[in-house]
Design an enzyme around this catalytic site. Structure first.
Site, PDB file in Angstrom:
ATOM      1  N   TYR A   1      -3.044  -0.452  10.381  1.00 25.89           N
ATOM      2  CA  TYR A   1      -3.055  -0.838   8.866  1.00 25.89           C
ATOM      3  C   TYR A   1      -1.584  -0.493   8.485  1.00 25.89           C
ATOM      4  O   TYR A   1      -1.023  -1.277   7.762  1.00 25.89           O
ATOM      5  CB  TYR A   1      -4.103   0.108   8.162  1.00 25.89           C
ATOM      6  CG  TYR A   1      -4.046   0.012   6.708  1.00 25.89           C
ATOM      7  CD1 TYR A   1      -4.726  -1.241   6.115  1.00 25.89           C
ATOM      8  CD2 TYR A   1      -3.631   0.779   5.750  1.00 25.89           C
ATOM      9  CE1 TYR A   1      -4.648  -1.643   4.585  1.00 25.89           C
ATOM     10  CE2 TYR A   1      -3.524   0.548   4.348  1.00 25.89           C
ATOM     11  CZ  TYR A   1      -3.996  -0.449   3.756  1.00 25.89           C
ATOM     12  OH  TYR A   1      -4.480  -0.706   2.315  1.00 25.89           O
TER      13      TYR A   1
ATOM     14  N   SER B   1       0.793  -1.088  -0.060  1.00 23.21           N
ATOM     15  CA  SER B   1       0.060   0.057  -0.082  1.00 23.21           C
ATOM     16  C   SER B   1       0.850   1.122  -0.042  1.00 23.21           C
ATOM     17  O   SER B   1       1.999   1.177   0.218  1.00 23.21           O
ATOM     18  CB  SER B   1      -1.041  -0.011   1.331  1.00 23.21           C
ATOM     19  OG  SER B   1      -1.649   1.385   1.491  1.00 23.21           O
TER      20      SER B   1
END
Length: 252
Positions: A157, A144
């Site tokens: 995250y 990501s």
């Protein structure tokens, strides 16, 4: 092309978003694909988007070792081997929760899915690729932009995505003797259900809520396919694919 003559892929999180787009891209390109996810009905919907291709829908919670073992056993039983794992399943967790208010259960859920699940699938793929004939294969981990730079209120995250970068490097090194190539794609603002809120407004580091641009998820799928179809003598170690004008370079 029969099931056992095509290249064989396992795609986790294949019932929606990036996982669905990548699975369909591979299926339409002639790959046979094991579709893994927690909801059988969405996996069947993915398979229906490429009805002429060879696919296998396998209900899988990647955080459960037994589920992962069953996924790879079913894939090998049906297709004979594993040439590619796209380690895509993941969750952002509770959005907008300050770290001091984050529950341990929420933290653990994100870690179990994003990090432990990625490890378990990579381990299972590694074991199969090492022993199969011809030996080898490729693992692509879905990182990501948050593997580089966090968003506000994203501790679980961001921590797991940073950890994936280290896992990718370690797996890449350890896979060398067995022709196992490992890389990572870091994606920013692909248009999926998970990023729908971005277009209406996302919290920025300065406290403002600002709409962000997104890109077509098909562009991500084509990038993954390019990485997947390289010969094992070549590897994209890290690729960053993002909406051109999203607030990442110089974010904050």
């Amino acid at each position: 092309m029969t099931d056992r003559q095509s290249k064989i892929a396992v795609v986790t999180g294949a019932g929606s978003g990036i996982g669905r787009a990548v699975a369909v891209e591979l299926l339409r390109a002639g790959w046979s694909v094991a579709l893994a996810g927690r909801r059988p009905e969405t996996l069947e919907e993915t398979a229906a988007l490429a009805p002429e291709a060879a696919s296998l829908a396998a209900r899988t919670d990647v955080a459960r070792p037994d589920d992962v073992a069953a996924l790879f056993a079913a894939t090998v039983e049906r297709f004979g081997r594993v040439d590619l794992l796209f380690n895509n399943a993941g969750t952002f967790g509770p959005g907008g929760v300050p770290v001091e208010d984050l529950s341990y259960e929420a933290w653990r859920h994100v870690v179990d899915t994003n990090l432990n699940g990625t490890f378990l699938c990579a381990q299972a793929a590694y074991r199969q690729m090492k022993e199969q004939d011809p030996q080898g294969g490729r693992i692509i981990n879905n990182g990501s932009i948050s593997a580089h730079t966090p968003r506000p209120h994203s501790a679980p995250y961001t921590a797991t995505k940073h950890a994936l970068t280290g896992l990718t490097k370690a797996l890449s090194l350890d896979g060398r003797p067995y022709r196992i190539a490992v890389g990572q794609i870091d994606i920013g603002n692909a248009a999926t259900d998970m990023t729908a809120r971005m277009e209406s407004g996302a919290l920025q580091a300065n406290g403002e809520v600002v709409p962000e641009p997104v890109m077509d998820v098909a562009d991500v799928a084509r990038t993954v396919r390019h990485m997947a179809e390289l010969p094992l003598e070549a590897n994209v170690q890290f690729a960053t694919v993002l909406a051109t004008t999203m607030p990442y370079v110089g974010r904050g």
